[in-house]
Design an enzyme around this catalytic site. Sequence first.
Site: not given
Length: 736
Positions: A104, A240, A664
């Site tokens: 992402h 991810d 992240s």
Amino acid sequence: MRYIKLYLLVALLALSCKTIQETTVVKAPEQTVQDVREIQGGMWIPSLLEGMNENEMLQLGSKMTAKDIYDVNNSSLKDAVVHFNGGCTSEIISPNGLLLTNHHCGFGAIQSHSTVENDYLKDGFWARNYEEELENPSMDVTFIKRIDDVTSEVFKGITAAMDEALKMKIINQNIEKVTKAAQKETWQDANIKSIYNGNQYLLFVTETFNDLRLVGAPPSSIGKFGADTDNWMWPRHTGDFSLFRIYAGADNKPASFSKDNVPYKPNHYLPISLDGVEEGDFTLVFGFPGRTNEYLPAVALDQIVNVMNPAKIEIRDNALKIVDSYMRKDADIKIKYASKYASIANYWKKWIGERQGIQKSNAIEKKREMEKEFTKIVEEKDLEGYKTLLSDFERLYKEIESVSLARDYWTEVAYRNVELLGITFRAYQIEQAYLKGGEPAFNKAKESAMKSFNGIYKNYSSMVDKPVFEKLVSLYAEKSPKEYLSENMKGVNFAEITNNIYANSNLITLEGAENLLMGTPEEVIKKLNEDKAYVFGKELHTVFYNKLEPKFQELNLQLVALQKEYMKALMEVFPNKRFFPDANSTLRVTYGQVKGYEPNNGVYYSATTSLEGVMEKYVPGDYEFDVPKKLLDLYNTKDYGQYGEKGKMPVNFIGTNHTTGGNSGSPAIDAHGNLIGLNFDRVWEGTMSDMNYDPDICRNIMVDIRYVLFIIDKYAGAKNLIDEMTLVHPKDKNIQ
């Protein structure tokens, strides 16, 4: 006794990569071991780990010293951790500048290279050699080279008698002086950030590389498996991750994109553990967390959770429903809006979970109880300067509530989620630049706007934006405090206004926008003020700048000063409590352990998931839970290679690390400094950790690094990438 001596292996690895120093055996201090619950949480400055933090990490199972993590003079973990494109974290995993981050985080780049015919979001992308790696002109990564405490220099000339405006003026002047005088190389930058709500200042010397190339990405059915349904949830089964590479000039220094650039040679890269994780293992997450507010008073937390967040949730809920309905019907729109939809949905769902977590943990009442204790101690010790802090908070938060709410409505509707209004805002900035700075300022603002327009219109559909406009503007007019509404929002038919604007405005296409901005400044301003969309948006933006924002900033300046004093007071009144500085996108360390949790009475979630869970969720053809055929085949044959464990393929795990947005892509590192996972999310019940970390329910979610390797190797067949990495077995009991 799970951890074994690794010094022989480290010595061998030092021949191929610069690993952490293992010249001395680190032993836990001779003291009573704390309850591990007491030492969970916190986002700590890596240059300030010696002492308490180092001891706490040892008690949790770490075998590293503070210098193994941060060292200016020798290679250390910090040299492998990189700020990714200003918003995420990434880490170097090979001697050739190979960079690992979240799918992402790389989503925008993957999307920009995708077309309906060549859809990397759907099919994935894998470069088999350097020549196949894809350029990303607008992306960069930043290393932290050094962190210096410059508090005394920044506070020079400040006195208690000064008002806050004068204090901030002097502080900003001092920051500019100290930044300019910072010792650094010509290609490096320096910037100063405050911590502890402005009670301390640190200077960061940085090095930025802007030749960043896409190397690999799994299909979204792996990298975004579960999509928005699983976002912020556990159990999780998402791969991810994405891969990029840093390129440098021949001298290994930052350089603009050139075919002559070469892969960057890092001072340190992370060896990768193949041994996996188990309950209780030490975990260190190293990265750039965005923003936390752990020390807000109860009145502020109450206002955010029960007034501000519900309004923003309602706005985004309506936008998401409309956008989703179009994405499901049109493949082109699905590609155009994939990144935007994910961005809108991310915090929409986070705010919902945050509110539930605050309520479940009784955080507001706990803060009020702490404030009673604070007041009692202040009175007992007669700390005169702190006696009115809490009553001042009550007064100011009551006064700022309506303007804060109106500001959130403008931000969520006119700036973020109605794209046409966002375009009018950029056009409004052009007009304002001309009025304040004449033609030179006009030309600069116009150039900046046109650059942004090229990206905006590439992924814009007026067909989608039109119903979003009508719904959100109607909501804005109905729910925002009336004293901050523009006249064109009062007592009107928004269906008619919407139809009129989208039928007649030139700003709904790139060509129309370019035509509006052609000509002399006077001609451009005249044309803009004849455009239906611009005229409507201009009224909203004018009220924002002339009425709403000045009032907000006036009150917010007082709150910032009060929060600074409150932070100082908390540390003085409670000298034995642990206080970490709130996150502010600077490099931080958070340590914890692999650990399951109990979200509700009688419900216990274990700390790990496997590929079996992916198959349990598998729904053929579903855009969130479909699974590629090759992954199905690998599962059915149990062809996991060296990455499986006891006949299963590990996918995700959770830990007690205190993370937030910006973390992240952060590396999850084991007790010895090896990469074991990739941070990408938090559990829904624990999203409140930005304001209230609770070790019982706050968990960060990580991709098991073995799943990353499995997808690269067995699924994609990109063995060339595996061959770059250093794979290790730190738990191998045969190593003495």
